[in-house]
Design a protein around this motif. Structure first.
Motif, short mmCIF file in Angstrom:
data_model
loop_
_atom_site.label_atom_id
_atom_site.label_comp_id
_atom_site.label_asym_id
_atom_site.label_seq_id
_atom_site.Cartn_x
_atom_site.Cartn_y
_atom_site.Cartn_z
N VAL A 79 79.73 -21.12 -8.12
CA VAL A 79 80.01 -21.05 -9.68
C VAL A 79 81.36 -21.56 -9.90
CG1 VAL A 79 80.54 -19.28 -11.44
CG2 VAL A 79 78.55 -18.95 -9.99
N VAL A 103 81.71 -16.07 -14.69
CA VAL A 103 81.41 -17.25 -15.86
C VAL A 103 82.26 -16.81 -16.89
CG1 VAL A 103 79.70 -18.07 -17.07
CG2 VAL A 103 79.18 -17.64 -14.63
N LEU A 162 65.27 -18.82 -13.58
CA LEU A 162 64.84 -17.84 -12.45
C LEU A 162 64.14 -16.76 -12.89
CD1 LEU A 162 68.57 -17.60 -10.91
CD2 LEU A 162 66.72 -18.66 -9.86
N THR A 163 64.35 -16.39 -14.14
CA THR A 163 63.34 -15.58 -15.00
C THR A 163 62.02 -16.19 -14.73
OG1 THR A 163 65.11 -14.44 -16.24
CG2 THR A 163 62.86 -14.04 -16.68
N LEU A 206 77.79 -17.75 -3.47
CA LEU A 206 77.39 -17.66 -5.03
C LEU A 206 78.66 -18.02 -5.92
CD1 LEU A 206 74.84 -17.44 -6.72
CD2 LEU A 206 74.92 -15.06 -6.52
N GLU A 251 75.09 -22.72 -20.04
CA GLU A 251 74.43 -23.04 -18.78
C GLU A 251 74.10 -22.05 -17.77
OE1 GLU A 251 76.48 -27.57 -17.87
OE2 GLU A 251 77.57 -25.98 -17.20
N TRP A 252 74.93 -20.95 -18.06
CA TRP A 252 74.68 -19.59 -16.96
C TRP A 252 73.28 -19.08 -17.64
CZ3 TRP A 252 74.59 -14.72 -19.38
CH2 TRP A 252 74.51 -13.78 -18.47
N PHE A 254 67.43 -10.07 -14.46
CA PHE A 254 68.40 -11.23 -13.65
C PHE A 254 69.75 -11.23 -14.15
CE2 PHE A 254 64.93 -13.66 -11.40
CZ PHE A 254 65.59 -13.88 -10.40
N PRO A 302 80.17 -23.46 -14.63
CA PRO A 302 79.07 -23.52 -15.64
C PRO A 302 79.62 -22.79 -17.13
CG PRO A 302 78.65 -21.62 -14.15
CD PRO A 302 79.70 -22.34 -13.56
N SER A 303 79.25 -23.32 -18.09
CA SER A 303 79.65 -22.93 -19.66
C SER A 303 78.64 -21.47 -19.50
CB SER A 303 79.30 -24.17 -20.51
OG SER A 303 77.97 -24.17 -20.77
N THR A 304 78.79 -20.80 -20.75
CA THR A 304 78.12 -19.71 -20.93
C THR A 304 76.68 -20.00 -21.18
OG1 THR A 304 79.96 -18.55 -21.65
CG2 THR A 304 77.87 -17.51 -22.24
N THR A 361 61.51 -12.37 -6.87
CA THR A 361 60.42 -12.41 -7.46
C THR A 361 60.13 -11.18 -8.41
OG1 THR A 361 59.02 -13.69 -5.98
CG2 THR A 361 57.48 -12.48 -7.57
N GLY A 383 62.44 -11.14 -11.49
CA GLY A 383 61.70 -12.03 -12.50
C GLY A 383 60.76 -11.16 -13.39
N GLN A 384 59.61 -10.50 -12.33
CA GLN A 384 58.77 -9.82 -13.08
C GLN A 384 59.32 -8.44 -13.83
OE1 GLN A 384 55.23 -9.86 -11.06
NE2 GLN A 384 55.36 -11.91 -11.29
N PHE A 393 58.42 -18.82 -6.56
CA PHE A 393 59.74 -18.50 -5.69
C PHE A 393 59.60 -19.10 -4.40
CE2 PHE A 393 62.06 -15.64 -8.34
CZ PHE A 393 63.28 -16.48 -8.42
N ASN A 405 85.32 -19.47 -18.69
CA ASN A 405 85.04 -19.83 -19.88
C ASN A 405 86.15 -19.28 -20.80
OD1 ASN A 405 82.92 -21.80 -20.16
ND2 ASN A 405 82.20 -20.27 -18.94
N ILE A 408 69.78 -18.40 -15.90
CA ILE A 408 69.20 -16.94 -15.89
C ILE A 408 67.66 -17.18 -16.53
CG2 ILE A 408 69.05 -14.92 -17.13
CD1 ILE A 408 71.37 -14.66 -15.19
N ARG A 414 74.77 -34.04 -15.14
CA ARG A 414 75.20 -32.69 -14.92
C ARG A 414 74.20 -31.93 -14.28
NH1 ARG A 414 78.76 -29.01 -13.85
NH2 ARG A 414 78.75 -27.17 -15.10
N GLY A 459 60.17 -16.11 -11.65
CA GLY A 459 59.55 -14.91 -11.11
C GLY A 459 58.30 -14.58 -12.07
N GLN A 460 58.40 -14.94 -13.29
CA GLN A 460 57.10 -14.55 -14.05
C GLN A 460 55.90 -15.35 -13.84
OE1 GLN A 460 58.12 -13.02 -18.18
NE2 GLN A 460 59.20 -11.57 -17.06
#
Lengths: 295, 295
Positions: free
Chosen positions: A39, B83, A56-57, A35, A48-49, B70, A44-46, B57, B60-61, A70, B87, A53, B23, A60-61
């Protein structure tokens, strides 16, 4: 040790040094290192991070009792297929003249209901949505010896690309699904319809990414199989339809050349009568080779 | 190209070749390669892959309007700090005798409400939950020149380790938060209480992993700051309390040695009267150096 870009992976990995479960420790320390490498590479810019997030959230939702976004993301990133390949027996080189065990591929998200028990020759799909199909084959060991009583669980989309669990098609539950027991020669056969290619769901974040990447969201037409027999390693696999237009670009990377079969057009009334279908129909031979259990 | 363990990363990365956004293409192809390297290294069983899917998962939930699990996972893996470090301007070497710009650190999950506008010297926390604290400092450029009118947004836990947004403490909204404008000398000061260390939430999957890894789930005591001024790069940072027992093992890796300050115990009635607090109290000096905007 200060947290610098150069030392970040060491610092974060070291925080898992006291993990009691040695496998969890190994996996998490490897996850941290890869990971952080990622990175450091993409920087990544803030913002992009934050987008990552949010992405990925949202994955999951989007998960529910009947939807696993997933797994879909894992599938479309090629991770599911890689895990399947690592764990499958299909990659092993056989000894001498022996056949290679049938290669594994992804389970996919549609093995949600129990397949109904069927007799050899039964018709799996009675809806008329698709060209008639006859499937037959033998289950053997790598030396070609029959495996009597092997169990085959098969499921498939119909001629419009729908599984029974996708209510859009309105198919009765169990349509296109069957559990079969091979006979004393390891032989099995059944009747169904030719499956069509179909799109993965594109109304969630994983499918949306596929579209934004300019990828076609399709899975080429295929039959699913799980084949098991006592004393042998089970295999989860597909039989792919060779003349499907998406055969070269499966969105989940599940196609292996050894799993592609010609689903031959048969326009012969006598043959059709022999199998109890109407002409013209399609015919495929899908033999399955199981590797003996290890140890 | 067949999907083999050796070629999986190439095959999956190539599927992003037609991504219109260059990008996005770069990020996704890098993500594919690092993800496949990770999987090839740890060689997960199918069951382990399923556990990983369930873990992600669940993260995310667990996310809601007031909880971002996350981000917590990113924090505890050291990714947020990496990150921030990539930056931030804080890592740049200054020229000559100039001071290094104040190092950045994580924003954290508690910057959820607008900090109320305050006058210099105001009391941020009137609850009495904690030792009285006086904070003062100057905002300057690397050459030491004052930045008049610099804006400081600060927020902090109280003496029991609670932020106002954590209803457990029952703190009125805005407690421990303030927006200040530095005076013509770049000087600011305010009164509050000494913050205590606190645990990250451990009732979700990210915190649960921290505990299973045998890690202590604490963040050492700190004050948060975002400092901004026209013509300068803003900085998101902390002032850490040097005598906190967790200063060496922040669960989110946010401590940098340049951000640790002695929060000095002052037991002097005259000094207490001068600042309008009761003795004994704590006093910290936290000067902030902003880097000029680039270009």
């Amino acid at each position: 040790m200060d947290f610098t870009e150069e030392q970040s992976a060491d610092v974060a990995a070291a925080s898992f040094d006291n993990t009691a479960d040695p496998r969890l420790k190994e996996v998490m320390q490897s996850a941290v290192r890869h990971l952080h490498s990622f990175v450091r590479e993409v920087r990544p810019s803030t913002g992009e991070w934050e987008k990552a997030i949010e992405f990925l959230t949202a994955i999951g939702q989007a998960c529910t009792d009947t939807r696993q976004e997933f797994i879909l993301f894992s599938d479309t990133m090629g991770v599911s297929m890689l895990v399947e390949t690592i764990n499958g027996a299909g990659g092993e080189l056989p000894e001498g003249d022996a056949a290679r065990p049938t290669a594994p591929t992804v389970l996919g998200p549609f093995h949600l209901t129990q397949s109904p028990e069927h007799e050899l020759g039964d018709l799996l799909n009675t809806t008329g949505q698709g060209v008639p199909l006859v499937v037959e084959g033998r289950v053997t060991d790598p030396a070609g010896k029959a495996i009597p009583g092997a169990r085959l669980d098969t499921w498939q989309a119909d001629g419009k690309g729908y599984y029974d669990v996708q209510l859009e098609g309105g198919l009765p539950e169990g349509t296109g699904r069957g559990l079969f027991t091979a006979d004393d020669e390891g032989y099995y056969w059944y009747r169904s319809v030719l499956p069509r290619y179909y799109p993965i769901p594109v109304d969630g974040p994983a499918g949306d990414l596929v579209l934004r990447a300019g990828r076609e969201p399709y899975r080429p037409a295929h039959l699913h199989f799980i084949v098991e027999a006592e004393g042998y390693q089970p295999v989860t696999t597909h039989a792919f339809v060779s003349d499907c237009e998406y055969i070269e670009r499966d969105v989940v990377f599940a196609v292996k050349s050894s799993l592609i079969r010609d689903f031959v057009v048969v326009d012969d009334e006598a043959e059709a009568e022999r199998f109890g279908v109407s002409a013209p129909f399609r015919h495929v031979r899908f033999d399955v080779v199981l590797a003996p259990e290890e140890g």
